[in-house]
Enzyme design. Structure first.
Site, PDB file in Angstrom:
ATOM      1  N   HIS A  78       0.852  -1.188   0.000  1.00  0.00           N
ATOM      2  CA  HIS A  78       0.000   0.000   0.000  1.00  0.00           C
ATOM      3  C   HIS A  78       0.887   1.237   0.000  1.00  0.00           C
ATOM      4  O   HIS A  78       1.692   1.433   0.901  1.00  0.00           O
ATOM      5  CB  HIS A  78      -0.927   0.013   1.221  1.00  0.00           C
ATOM      6  CG  HIS A  78      -2.076  -0.944   1.096  1.00  0.00           C
ATOM      7  ND1 HIS A  78      -3.284  -0.759   1.731  1.00  0.00           N
ATOM      8  CD2 HIS A  78      -2.206  -2.093   0.386  1.00  0.00           C
ATOM      9  CE1 HIS A  78      -4.107  -1.752   1.423  1.00  0.00           C
ATOM     10  NE2 HIS A  78      -3.467  -2.579   0.618  1.00  0.00           N
ATOM     11  N   TYR A 207      -9.357   5.619   6.739  1.00  0.00           N
ATOM     12  CA  TYR A 207      -9.536   6.013   8.142  1.00  0.00           C
ATOM     13  C   TYR A 207     -10.557   7.145   8.127  1.00  0.00           C
ATOM     14  O   TYR A 207     -10.269   8.244   7.660  1.00  0.00           O
ATOM     15  CB  TYR A 207      -8.224   6.505   8.746  1.00  0.00           C
ATOM     16  CG  TYR A 207      -7.223   5.407   9.041  1.00  0.00           C
ATOM     17  CD1 TYR A 207      -6.428   4.861   8.033  1.00  0.00           C
ATOM     18  CD2 TYR A 207      -7.051   4.928  10.340  1.00  0.00           C
ATOM     19  CE1 TYR A 207      -5.498   3.860   8.315  1.00  0.00           C
ATOM     20  CE2 TYR A 207      -6.121   3.929  10.632  1.00  0.00           C
ATOM     21  CZ  TYR A 207      -5.356   3.396   9.613  1.00  0.00           C
ATOM     22  OH  TYR A 207      -4.436   2.405   9.897  1.00  0.00           O
ATOM     23  N   PRO A 298      -4.925   0.468  18.435  1.00  0.00           N
ATOM     24  CA  PRO A 298      -4.654  -0.069  17.098  1.00  0.00           C
ATOM     25  C   PRO A 298      -4.683   0.969  15.967  1.00  0.00           C
ATOM     26  O   PRO A 298      -4.350   0.633  14.833  1.00  0.00           O
ATOM     27  CB  PRO A 298      -5.794  -1.085  16.896  1.00  0.00           C
ATOM     28  CG  PRO A 298      -6.909  -0.595  17.764  1.00  0.00           C
ATOM     29  CD  PRO A 298      -6.252   0.067  18.951  1.00  0.00           C
ATOM     30  N   LYS A 302       0.677  -0.034  15.031  1.00  0.00           N
ATOM     31  CA  LYS A 302       2.077  -0.105  15.443  1.00  0.00           C
ATOM     32  C   LYS A 302       2.448  -1.329  16.284  1.00  0.00           C
ATOM     33  O   LYS A 302       3.634  -1.634  16.447  1.00  0.00           O
ATOM     34  CB  LYS A 302       2.439   1.157  16.255  1.00  0.00           C
ATOM     35  CG  LYS A 302       2.579   2.394  15.394  1.00  0.00           C
ATOM     36  CD  LYS A 302       3.877   2.366  14.606  1.00  0.00           C
ATOM     37  CE  LYS A 302       3.970   3.438  13.550  1.00  0.00           C
ATOM     38  NZ  LYS A 302       3.947   2.953  12.191  1.00  0.00           N
ATOM     39  N   TYR A 390       3.595   6.579   9.931  1.00  0.00           N
ATOM     40  CA  TYR A 390       2.801   5.401   9.570  1.00  0.00           C
ATOM     41  C   TYR A 390       3.653   4.328   8.906  1.00  0.00           C
ATOM     42  O   TYR A 390       3.528   3.137   9.204  1.00  0.00           O
ATOM     43  CB  TYR A 390       1.656   5.827   8.632  1.00  0.00           C
ATOM     44  CG  TYR A 390       0.556   4.791   8.523  1.00  0.00           C
ATOM     45  CD1 TYR A 390      -0.573   4.858   9.320  1.00  0.00           C
ATOM     46  CD2 TYR A 390       0.655   3.726   7.605  1.00  0.00           C
ATOM     47  CE1 TYR A 390      -1.585   3.899   9.226  1.00  0.00           C
ATOM     48  CE2 TYR A 390      -0.335   2.781   7.508  1.00  0.00           C
ATOM     49  CZ  TYR A 390      -1.457   2.866   8.325  1.00  0.00           C
ATOM     50  OH  TYR A 390      -2.452   1.930   8.226  1.00  0.00           O
TER      51      TYR A 390
HETATM   52  C1  PHB Z   1      -6.276  -4.327  10.044  1.00  0.00           C
HETATM   53  O1  PHB Z   1      -6.279  -4.528   8.814  1.00  0.00           O
HETATM   54  O2  PHB Z   1      -6.653  -5.195  10.850  1.00  0.00           O
HETATM   55  C2  PHB Z   1      -5.796  -3.015  10.585  1.00  0.00           C
HETATM   56  C3  PHB Z   1      -5.231  -2.091   9.727  1.00  0.00           C
HETATM   57  C4  PHB Z   1      -4.820  -0.859  10.212  1.00  0.00           C
HETATM   58  C5  PHB Z   1      -4.981  -0.551  11.560  1.00  0.00           C
HETATM   59  C6  PHB Z   1      -5.538  -1.475  12.427  1.00  0.00           C
HETATM   60  C7  PHB Z   1      -5.949  -2.711  11.943  1.00  0.00           C
HETATM   61  O3  PHB Z   1      -4.614   0.672  12.012  1.00  0.00           O
END
Ligand code: PHB
Length: 397
Positions: A78, A207, A298, A302, A390
């Site tokens: 990504h 997000y 989450p 990280k 990130y």
């Molecule tokens: C996930 O794909 O489970 C995932 C991705 C990004 C995050 C948290 C979980 O910040």
């Protein structure tokens, strides 16, 4: 009762998740012996649904150290994410901003690759152990007591113990109160996580911030998707049928021509946020790594990346000790690891507070939050700050 069967190794590793197995793998490559003790069965760990974003540094370590290059084939690279608020999406272009990417590759797959590599290399990993306890971390001869899957009692003698036994760490609890400082932060949020049988709604992660709360649109495969929405920490998944779940997502993400692709929900869980840092990450002959020493919410993805970083730094200390006899790198392990831990702690806090909507948010805090989001996406510096954190900061001191 017959006595314990005594076995010896150089590094006893408590915990056979990604951190423990990665440490064992790195040590083995340098001819350093380790034994890994894990309470869960290999199958149980393989079936745990966990987050899925790997920093480029984590991917490089998996590939370059020879664990597996499956992440490059089966994982998805990504090059950016979308921040969505006020009904509009704003792309954070990692490649353009910092020249890096992340990989969507679930933690479960990282575990399976590591477990397969350790097995192929003849590593000593004791899954399904019981009655594990550690002893002698203050003195010269630490030991781990455990009972293996066949019911035999062992005393494992080692030079060092690595405590990679997760957020409820037994190892951490053996450190006396007077020798530790504990930092704790409680967030008033939780995530309602689902797996749904549906096609991808987006190629990249979204997000989303909205007046109704946060949502994250992630992916797993062509036909199964992973998504989360902000919920109350006390939420009960049984109160949520598919229609109610999709309505929660629609009200946070859909709009201005964007519509989520929906389908049957095949898994639902509430993920509580816990955030702590235990310092120092070393006590005598015991070194803590990963969730045993710290957890993050989450939102910044990280957790696993930090755990892998810890064991990379710990490995350098152990390798240097066995090659030269010097404890210098072991002595600075905690400080080196914590440098990144606190950066990640801050980043996760920042992402969480910027994107979630507190239940009691007043008009001022809502408008201020939009001001913050706008200041990030409208500035190259703001976007670059997010992108650097990130995708993962360069390896530290
Ligand atoms: C996930 O794909 O489970 C995932 C991705 C990004 C995050 C948290 C979980 O910040």
């Amino acid at each position: 009762m017959a006595g314990r069967k005594v076995i010896t190794t150089q590094v006893a590793i408590v915990g056979g998740g990604p951190a423990g197995l990665m440490l064992s793998h790195l040590l083995a490559k340098e001819g350093i012996d380790s034994t890994v003790i894990e309470l869960r069965s290999r199958q149980e760990i393989s079936e745990t649904v966990r987050a899925g974003i790997l920093e480029h540094g984590t991917v490089n370590l998996l590939v370059d150290s020879g664990v597996s290059d499956r992440v490059l084939r089966d994982g998805d690279r990504h090059d950016g994410i979308e921040l969505r608020f006020n009904g509009e999406s704003h792309r954070i272009d990692f490649q353009d901003l910092v020249g890096e990417s992340v990989w969507l590759y679930p933690q479960t797959d990282v575990f399976m690759d590591l477990a397969a590599r350790r097995e192929a290399d003849g590593g000593d990993v004791r899954y399904s152990a019981t009655d594990t306890s550690i002893h002698g971390i203050h003195g010269g001869s630490p030991t781990v007591w455990f009972t293996d899957a066949d019911g035999t009692d062992y005393e494992l003698r080692a030079d060092f113990i690595a405590g990679a036994d997760g957020s409820r760490s037994h190892c951490r609890m053996q450190i006396p109160e007077a020798d530790r400082k504990w930092y704790f932060h409680e967030y008033p949020f939780a995530w309602f996580g689902i797996l749904a049988e549906a096609p991808r709604s987006s190629e990249e992660l979204i997000y989303a911030n909205s007046a109704n709360g946060f949502a994250l649109i992630s992916q797993r495969t062509e036909t199964v998707q992973r998504m989360y929405f902000q919920c109350d920490p006390g939420e009960d998944v049984n109160n949520w049928d598919d229609e109610r779940i999709w309505e929660a997502f629609r009200s946070r993400v859909n709009g201005n021509g964007f519509e989520l692709k929906e389908g049957p929900v095949i898994d639902k869980t509430v993920l509580k946020f816990r955030s702590f840092v235990h310092t120092p990450m070393r006590h005598g002959k015991l070194f803590l790594a990963g969730d045993a020493a710290h957890t993050v919410p989450p939102t910044g993805a990280k957790g696993l990346n930090l755990a892998i970083q810890d064991v990379r730094v710990l490995f350098e200390g152990l390798d240097s000790f066995y090659k030269t006899g010097s404890t210098r790198l072991l002595d600075v392990y905690s400080d080196r690891a914590l440098d990144r831990v606190w950066k990640a702690q801050h980043f996760s806090y920042w992402m969480t507070s910027m994107l979630h909507t507190p239940a009691e948010a007043d008009d001022f805090s809502r408008a201020r939050q939009l001001g913050e989001l706008n200041s990030v996406v409208s500035s190259r510096h703001g976007r670059a700050y997010l992108a650097e954190a990130y995708t993962g900061w360069p390896a530290g001191r």
